[in-house]
Design a protein around this motif. Sequence first.
Motif, PDB file in Angstrom:
ATOM      1  N   ASP A 236       0.835  -1.202   0.000  1.00 30.35           N
ATOM      2  CA  ASP A 236       0.000   0.000   0.000  1.00 30.35           C
ATOM      3  C   ASP A 236       0.868   1.250   0.000  1.00 30.35           C
ATOM      4  N   THR A 237       0.234   2.400  -0.257  1.00 19.59           N
ATOM      5  CA  THR A 237       0.955   3.669  -0.235  1.00 19.59           C
ATOM      6  C   THR A 237       1.371   4.001   1.197  1.00 19.59           C
ATOM      7  N   ASN A 238       2.275   4.962   1.322  1.00 14.45           N
ATOM      8  CA  ASN A 238       2.739   5.349   2.650  1.00 14.45           C
ATOM      9  C   ASN A 238       1.590   5.869   3.503  1.00 14.45           C
ATOM     10  N   ASP A 239       0.694   6.677   2.913  1.00 12.45           N
ATOM     11  CA  ASP A 239      -0.444   7.202   3.682  1.00 12.45           C
ATOM     12  C   ASP A 239      -1.333   6.063   4.171  1.00 12.45           C
ATOM     13  N   GLU A 240      -1.579   5.086   3.311  1.00 14.08           N
ATOM     14  CA  GLU A 240      -2.429   3.964   3.719  1.00 14.08           C
ATOM     15  C   GLU A 240      -1.750   3.139   4.808  1.00 14.08           C
ATOM     16  N   ARG A 241      -0.425   2.967   4.696  1.00 15.87           N
ATOM     17  CA  ARG A 241       0.282   2.226   5.739  1.00 15.87           C
ATOM     18  C   ARG A 241       0.306   2.986   7.063  1.00 15.87           C
ATOM     19  N   ARG A 242       0.337   4.308   7.001  1.00 15.27           N
ATOM     20  CA  ARG A 242       0.286   5.100   8.242  1.00 15.27           C
ATOM     21  C   ARG A 242      -1.070   4.937   8.924  1.00 15.27           C
ATOM     22  N   VAL A 243      -2.126   4.854   8.148  1.00 17.17           N
ATOM     23  CA  VAL A 243      -3.445   4.617   8.742  1.00 17.17           C
ATOM     24  C   VAL A 243      -3.472   3.231   9.387  1.00 17.17           C
ATOM     25  N   LYS A 244      -2.893   2.236   8.731  1.00 21.91           N
ATOM     26  CA  LYS A 244      -2.816   0.908   9.328  1.00 21.91           C
ATOM     27  C   LYS A 244      -1.999   0.940  10.619  1.00 21.91           C
ATOM     28  N   ALA A 245      -0.961   1.774  10.642  1.00 23.67           N
ATOM     29  CA  ALA A 245      -0.150   1.899  11.853  1.00 23.67           C
ATOM     30  C   ALA A 245      -0.974   2.451  13.005  1.00 23.67           C
ATOM     31  N   VAL A 246      -1.832   3.421  12.716  1.00 24.73           N
ATOM     32  CA  VAL A 246      -2.709   3.954  13.763  1.00 24.73           C
ATOM     33  C   VAL A 246      -3.636   2.857  14.264  1.00 24.73           C
ATOM     34  N   LEU A 247      -4.163   2.054  13.352  1.00 17.36           N
ATOM     35  CA  LEU A 247      -5.030   0.953  13.760  1.00 17.36           C
ATOM     36  C   LEU A 247      -4.268  -0.026  14.660  1.00 17.36           C
ATOM     37  N   LEU A 248      -3.009  -0.293  14.338  1.00 20.84           N
ATOM     38  CA  LEU A 248      -2.195  -1.154  15.188  1.00 20.84           C
ATOM     39  C   LEU A 248      -2.094  -0.596  16.599  1.00 20.84           C
ATOM     40  N   LEU A 249      -1.949   0.721  16.694  1.00 20.92           N
ATOM     41  CA  LEU A 249      -1.783   1.339  18.011  1.00 20.92           C
ATOM     42  C   LEU A 249      -3.031   1.232  18.864  1.00 20.92           C
ATOM     43  N   THR A 250      -4.179   0.926  18.259  1.00 19.54           N
ATOM     44  CA  THR A 250      -5.396   0.768  19.057  1.00 19.54           C
ATOM     45  C   THR A 250      -5.367  -0.509  19.882  1.00 19.54           C
ATOM     46  N   ASP A 251      -4.427  -1.394  19.578  1.00 18.12           N
ATOM     47  CA  ASP A 251      -4.256  -2.631  20.357  1.00 18.12           C
ATOM     48  C   ASP A 251      -2.794  -2.707  20.775  1.00 18.12           C
ATOM     49  N   PRO A 252      -2.420  -2.067  21.891  1.00 21.70           N
ATOM     50  CA  PRO A 252      -1.003  -1.995  22.280  1.00 21.70           C
ATOM     51  C   PRO A 252      -0.347  -3.358  22.410  1.00 21.70           C
ATOM     52  N   ARG A 253      -1.078  -4.370  22.890  1.00 20.26           N
ATOM     53  CA  ARG A 253      -0.465  -5.681  23.060  1.00 20.26           C
ATOM     54  C   ARG A 253      -0.010  -6.238  21.723  1.00 20.26           C
ATOM     55  N   ARG A 254      -0.863  -6.165  20.728  1.00 27.31           N
ATOM     56  CA  ARG A 254      -0.493  -6.675  19.413  1.00 27.31           C
ATOM     57  C   ARG A 254       0.601  -5.828  18.773  1.00 27.31           C
ATOM     58  N   ALA A 255       0.547  -4.520  18.994  1.00 32.42           N
ATOM     59  CA  ALA A 255       1.592  -3.661  18.446  1.00 32.42           C
ATOM     60  C   ALA A 255       2.951  -4.024  19.039  1.00 32.42           C
ATOM     61  N   CYS A 256       2.990  -4.240  20.358  1.00 32.76           N
ATOM     62  CA  CYS A 256       4.253  -4.626  21.008  1.00 32.76           C
ATOM     63  C   CYS A 256       4.727  -5.982  20.506  1.00 32.76           C
ATOM     64  N   GLU A 257       3.793  -6.916  20.335  1.00 31.18           N
ATOM     65  CA  GLU A 257       4.159  -8.240  19.848  1.00 31.18           C
ATOM     66  C   GLU A 257       4.736  -8.156  18.434  1.00 31.18           C
ATOM     67  N   LEU A 258       4.126  -7.318  17.593  1.00 29.37           N
ATOM     68  CA  LEU A 258       4.643  -7.154  16.237  1.00 29.37           C
ATOM     69  C   LEU A 258       6.042  -6.554  16.264  1.00 29.37           C
ATOM     70  N   LEU A 259       6.262  -5.539  17.103  1.00 26.15           N
ATOM     71  CA  LEU A 259       7.580  -4.930  17.196  1.00 26.15           C
ATOM     72  C   LEU A 259       8.621  -5.949  17.662  1.00 26.15           C
ATOM     73  N   ARG A 260       8.261  -6.785  18.639  1.00 25.58           N
ATOM     74  CA  ARG A 260       9.208  -7.784  19.144  1.00 25.58           C
ATOM     75  C   ARG A 260       9.550  -8.803  18.071  1.00 25.58           C
ATOM     76  N   ARG A 261       8.519  -9.339  17.422  1.00 26.63           N
ATOM     77  CA  ARG A 261       8.747 -10.357  16.405  1.00 26.63           C
ATOM     78  C   ARG A 261       9.473  -9.784  15.201  1.00 26.63           C
ATOM     79  N   TYR A 262       9.180  -8.533  14.879  1.00 28.00           N
ATOM     80  CA  TYR A 262       9.883  -7.907  13.759  1.00 28.00           C
ATOM     81  C   TYR A 262      11.364  -7.760  14.086  1.00 28.00           C
ATOM     82  N   ALA A 263      11.694  -7.359  15.333  1.00 26.69           N
ATOM     83  CA  ALA A 263      13.093  -7.198  15.720  1.00 26.69           C
ATOM     84  C   ALA A 263      13.826  -8.532  15.647  1.00 26.69           C
TER      85      ALA A 263
END
Length: 461
Positions: free
Chosen positions: A230-257
């Motif tokens: 997706d475009t950068n703007d669309e991915r930024r919106v998805k990033a905001v959606l990720l932040l609505t669930d901090p647990r999943r956002a943290c899990e994604l950051l950990r697994r990505y690292a």
Amino acid sequence: MTTATALEDMGEAELLAHAEAVARAQRQAEVETIRIAVQHAVLNSVGRLDPDGAARPGREQARRFGGAGTPKVLEFAPAVLGARLGVSTGAAHALMADALDIAHRLPRLWGRVEALEVKASYARYVARRTRDLGAAQAAHVDARVHVAADGRIPWARFEALVEGAIAASDPEAAAEREREAATKQLAQPTRSTEHGMRGFYVRAPLHVIARLDAIVSHLARILLELGDTDTNDERRVKAVLLLTDPRRACELLRRYAEWRDRPDDPAAPDDGDRGSEPETPRSGDRPEVDWDALMPTVTLFLHLYAQAVGDQGEQVARIEGHGPVTTTWLRHTLGPHARFTIRPVLDLEGQAPVDAYEIPERHRQAVHLMTPADTFPWGSSTSRTQQIDHTVPYSRGAARAGAGQSRVGNYGPMTTFHHRVKTHAGWDVRQPFPGIYLWRDPVGATYLVDNTGTRRIAQAA
């Protein structure tokens, strides 16, 4: 009056001269409107207030519409002026406030507006921006900006000039406003919608916005590296959606690292390396985001417009608080992430009346469906929390002939302020048919309000 045919007969020079004359007439009309607003305030000054009546609950009070130094005005005055101008009560209140500030606190600007050298919109902007200042500070701003208010600089520069003049009028007060502004933080959805889309506004200190932007950018970049096309703007919106669930956002950051930092796949060993231990190859699956799991439970009130029998084409629906959307948008955008509960249409005509002041919930639903907006002339509120007024006032202990006073056909949603105006300011309203309201203001003008809006009814000569 110039007709379209006459315009077509004009040469370019004549047409442009006519355009200039029309622009001048518009400015003259704006000046006259400000004068009318000031004089309407004079006619509705505090001297007309009945002290004994004002002490009773819900009765009219005197309010200061403008800034310090402007006279107080009877608070119901904007209702009748707004109706005559064909605007909402709120718009008329803003007009009177601006007019009083311009006439009493911004004399240099007012002089140039009267001379048709400055547009009324410029003066009204300065009036709004200086309303919380003292009279001396407003005069300072007036002196600093009245020359440039004639359009000689672009609007953005004029805004900056006004802001600078406000700060310079009282530096200590400017610092205090900064401290006060720090306490007025918010994060809430915008009211405006467009094609099924909506915004979310965050007002916070600079460092908070910087951190929010940084994490949104970081998550959008992670999504890109994980293969999101997706475009950068669309991915930024998805990033905001990720932040609505901090647990999943943290899990994604950990697994990505872990995925990013795993060892490189070793090259195939050559003859000289056959006896050496191979490096540990990369392992682990690339992280994926379960978008469905991130979607919260949201209740939306959706109204589907009636469709002709046999018509299988596109339909349009209205989501309360969001605006109109097509059924295609509902299926493809909202459908994959929402569950729908279909409720039958209320039988508006079959709502049994009751003889009680308290309005049954089924009646409230019926009234909202039939009349979703404030029924006062040019009312703008569409909130479900409006008061439901009895058009013919409810009479406790009424005779049997008055039974069923609470019924569809005797209701009208209104804001609290307009309810008070109707009750105490000499307005009269009738509802000859359910959802059709005839209003008469205290001076005798008549207005028709129905599902299409408000119209002034011309009176016979």
